[in-house]
Design a protein around this motif. Structure first.
Motif, short mmCIF file in Angstrom:
data_model
loop_
_atom_site.label_atom_id
_atom_site.label_comp_id
_atom_site.label_asym_id
_atom_site.label_seq_id
_atom_site.Cartn_x
_atom_site.Cartn_y
_atom_site.Cartn_z
N LEU A 68 9.63 3.87 4.76
CA LEU A 68 9.46 5.33 4.84
C LEU A 68 10.38 6.01 3.83
O LEU A 68 11.57 5.69 3.75
CB LEU A 68 9.83 5.83 6.23
CG LEU A 68 8.74 5.97 7.28
CD1 LEU A 68 9.37 6.31 8.63
CD2 LEU A 68 7.73 7.04 6.90
N GLU A 69 9.84 6.96 3.08
CA GLU A 69 10.73 7.80 2.29
C GLU A 69 11.64 8.59 3.23
O GLU A 69 11.33 8.78 4.40
CB GLU A 69 9.92 8.76 1.40
CG GLU A 69 9.81 8.34 -0.04
CD GLU A 69 11.15 8.27 -0.78
OE1 GLU A 69 12.13 8.90 -0.33
OE2 GLU A 69 11.20 7.59 -1.81
N LYS A 70 12.79 9.00 2.70
CA LYS A 70 13.72 9.78 3.51
C LYS A 70 13.17 11.19 3.73
O LYS A 70 12.39 11.68 2.91
CB LYS A 70 15.09 9.83 2.81
CG LYS A 70 15.06 10.39 1.37
CD LYS A 70 15.00 11.90 1.30
CE LYS A 70 14.93 12.43 -0.08
NZ LYS A 70 14.69 13.89 -0.12
N PRO A 71 13.54 11.83 4.85
CA PRO A 71 14.19 11.25 6.01
C PRO A 71 13.19 10.47 6.85
O PRO A 71 11.99 10.64 6.70
CB PRO A 71 14.70 12.49 6.76
CG PRO A 71 13.65 13.54 6.44
CD PRO A 71 13.23 13.27 5.03
N GLY A 108 0.84 -1.18 0.00
CA GLY A 108 0.00 0.00 0.00
C GLY A 108 0.88 1.23 0.00
O GLY A 108 2.00 1.20 0.54
N ILE A 109 0.42 2.30 -0.60
CA ILE A 109 1.17 3.55 -0.65
C ILE A 109 0.32 4.67 -0.07
O ILE A 109 -0.84 4.86 -0.49
CB ILE A 109 1.60 3.91 -2.09
CG1 ILE A 109 2.59 2.88 -2.63
CG2 ILE A 109 2.22 5.31 -2.13
CD1 ILE A 109 3.03 3.14 -4.07
N ILE A 110 0.88 5.39 0.89
CA ILE A 110 0.22 6.56 1.46
C ILE A 110 0.94 7.80 0.94
O ILE A 110 2.13 8.00 1.21
CB ILE A 110 0.26 6.53 3.00
CG1 ILE A 110 -0.46 5.28 3.53
CG2 ILE A 110 -0.37 7.80 3.58
CD1 ILE A 110 -0.34 5.10 5.03
N GLY A 111 0.21 8.62 0.20
CA GLY A 111 0.79 9.80 -0.44
C GLY A 111 0.93 9.57 -1.93
O GLY A 111 1.60 8.62 -2.34
N CYS A 168 4.25 1.81 2.09
CA CYS A 168 5.22 2.84 1.73
C CYS A 168 4.61 4.20 2.04
O CYS A 168 3.49 4.49 1.60
CB CYS A 168 5.56 2.79 0.24
SG CYS A 168 6.31 1.25 -0.31
N VAL A 169 5.33 5.02 2.79
CA VAL A 169 4.87 6.37 3.10
C VAL A 169 5.67 7.35 2.26
O VAL A 169 6.89 7.46 2.42
CB VAL A 169 5.01 6.67 4.60
CG1 VAL A 169 4.66 8.13 4.89
CG2 VAL A 169 4.12 5.74 5.42
N THR A 170 4.98 8.05 1.37
CA THR A 170 5.63 8.98 0.44
C THR A 170 5.05 10.38 0.57
O THR A 170 5.01 11.14 -0.39
CB THR A 170 5.49 8.47 -1.02
OG1 THR A 170 4.09 8.42 -1.35
CG2 THR A 170 6.09 7.09 -1.18
N THR A 171 4.59 10.70 1.75
CA THR A 171 4.03 12.03 2.04
C THR A 171 5.16 13.02 2.30
O THR A 171 6.34 12.67 2.26
CB THR A 171 3.10 11.95 3.25
OG1 THR A 171 3.85 11.39 4.35
CG2 THR A 171 1.90 11.07 2.98
N SER A 172 4.81 14.27 2.59
CA SER A 172 5.82 15.27 2.91
C SER A 172 6.58 14.86 4.16
O SER A 172 6.05 14.18 5.05
CB SER A 172 5.18 16.64 3.10
OG SER A 172 4.22 16.60 4.13
#
Length: 339
Positions: free
Chosen positions: A93-96, A7-10, A69-73
């Motif tokens: 989590l996307e960086k950072p 699943g992708i959030i963002g 996967c979290v791709t939010t701000s």
């Protein structure tokens, strides 16, 4: 063979790289996407033939999702990431990993308590040249490590920062160190090891933003080696990142995705054809999804075997700790001890 459900959030631009990477993995499928923007999330769901929601809590409670996967701000990573972990889902989590050491440590602790895998996107570790360098260092072929030099001479226009009100803010985006430079800092820590002392300086030179667009640091690793950091989004027209390693027996110099110098006794320079060119110098979207794919495959293998992923939550925590130490040193004008 198990098919791992992602699943992708963002659903901003970064999510595109995740979607493309997941699409190319044989034992993975994208099953659910979430965004506050209903039109955008519906369009992606139709394109990928998956479920969608504007409420990410529905996604993380779904039995149709194993890995999120979290791709939010950046400023929302900690809050959303904690919700994901508490729901018992594996998290990429996307960086950072978070904007503060406190929040990063809470994510790491929660993943351990819930017995789930936590990884932070640091896809440059999977690039062929960096894998080759790590093997050489681990084998001791450079001898005693003396110095690791890093430079990130990127260019971002004011228009880039003006595209969203959170860009360039300390709480939601961070400056060049926390945003663009975090990949270089991750490599520096991966190659050099834990840091003992930091002396840093930051400034905002050419952009109308709250955070820094220039960061400098001199540091010493616990193994005695020194390190230097220069990161900026004000350099015209922008250049590929460089990373140089000097050991008592030899030297390796990297520029972008290329090895530009290789003096390693007893070790031939790796010979390969780089699949695609280095990107992100002046356009953050000009990168490829190949190494996101490699990291997702590594995360799946970690879940299946119980072996830590190549990039752990602790790795993400250490990078944030280093950025905070540079900020503290710059504010106080003194060396900061990280022991």
């Amino acid at each position: 063979m198990t098919t791992w459900k992602f699943g992708i959030i963002g659903c901003g631009s970064v999510a595109d790289f995740h979607i493309e990477a997941i699409r190319e993995i044989e034992d993975a499928s994208l099953t659910y996407v979430s965004s506050r923007n209903e039109a955008k999330v519906k369009a992606i769901a139709e394109q990928e033939d998956c479920l969608w929601t504007t409420n990410y809590h529905e996604l993380i409670q779904s039995t149709d999702v194993d890995i999120v996967c979290v791709t939010t701000s950046s400023g929302s990573h900690a809050r959303i990431g904690l919700d994901v972990l508490k729901a018992g889902k594996h998290l990429v989590l996307e960086k950072p990993i978070a904007m503060t050491t406190h929040d990063a440590a809470e994510l790491v602790r929660t993943a351990q308590e819930r017995g789930v895998t936590l990884s932070v996107i640091s896809q440059r570790r999977f690039e062929t040249q960096h894998q080759a360098v790590k093997r050489v260092l681990d084998e001791g072929a450079l001898g005693k490590l003396l110095l690791v030099e890093t430079s990130l001479s990127f260019s971002r226009t004011q228009d880039y920062y003006d595209t969203a009100d959170w860009r360039g803010t300390i709480a939601e985006d961070g400056g060049v160190l926390m945003n663009q430079g975090i990949h270089t800092l991750d490599l520096l820590l991966w190659f050099g090891g834990e840091v003992r002392t930091v002396f840093g300086k930051i400034a905002t030179q050419t952009h109308n933003i709250e955070a820094e667009d220039l960061g400098l640091a001199l540091l010493q690793f616990k193994n005695g080696a020194f390190g230097t950091i220069m990161a900026s989004t004000s350099i015209q027209p922008g250049f590929p990142a460089t990373l140089n390693l000097y050991g008592e027996k030899g030297t390796i110099k990297l520029e972008g995705s290329s090895i530009v110098h290789w003096t390693v006794p007893g070790k031939s320079e790796p010979n390969w054809t780089q699949a695609r060119a280095y990107g992100g110098v002046s356009d953050p979207r000009s990168i490829v999804s190949d190494f996101h794919q490699s990291q997702f495959i590594d995360v799946i293998a970690s879940i299946e075997t119980g072996i830590e992923p190549l990039v752990t939550g602790e790795d993400g925590l250490r990078a944030v700790q280093l950025v905070e130490a540079i900020y503290e040193s710059s504010a106080k004008g003194v060396q900061v001890n990280m022991d």
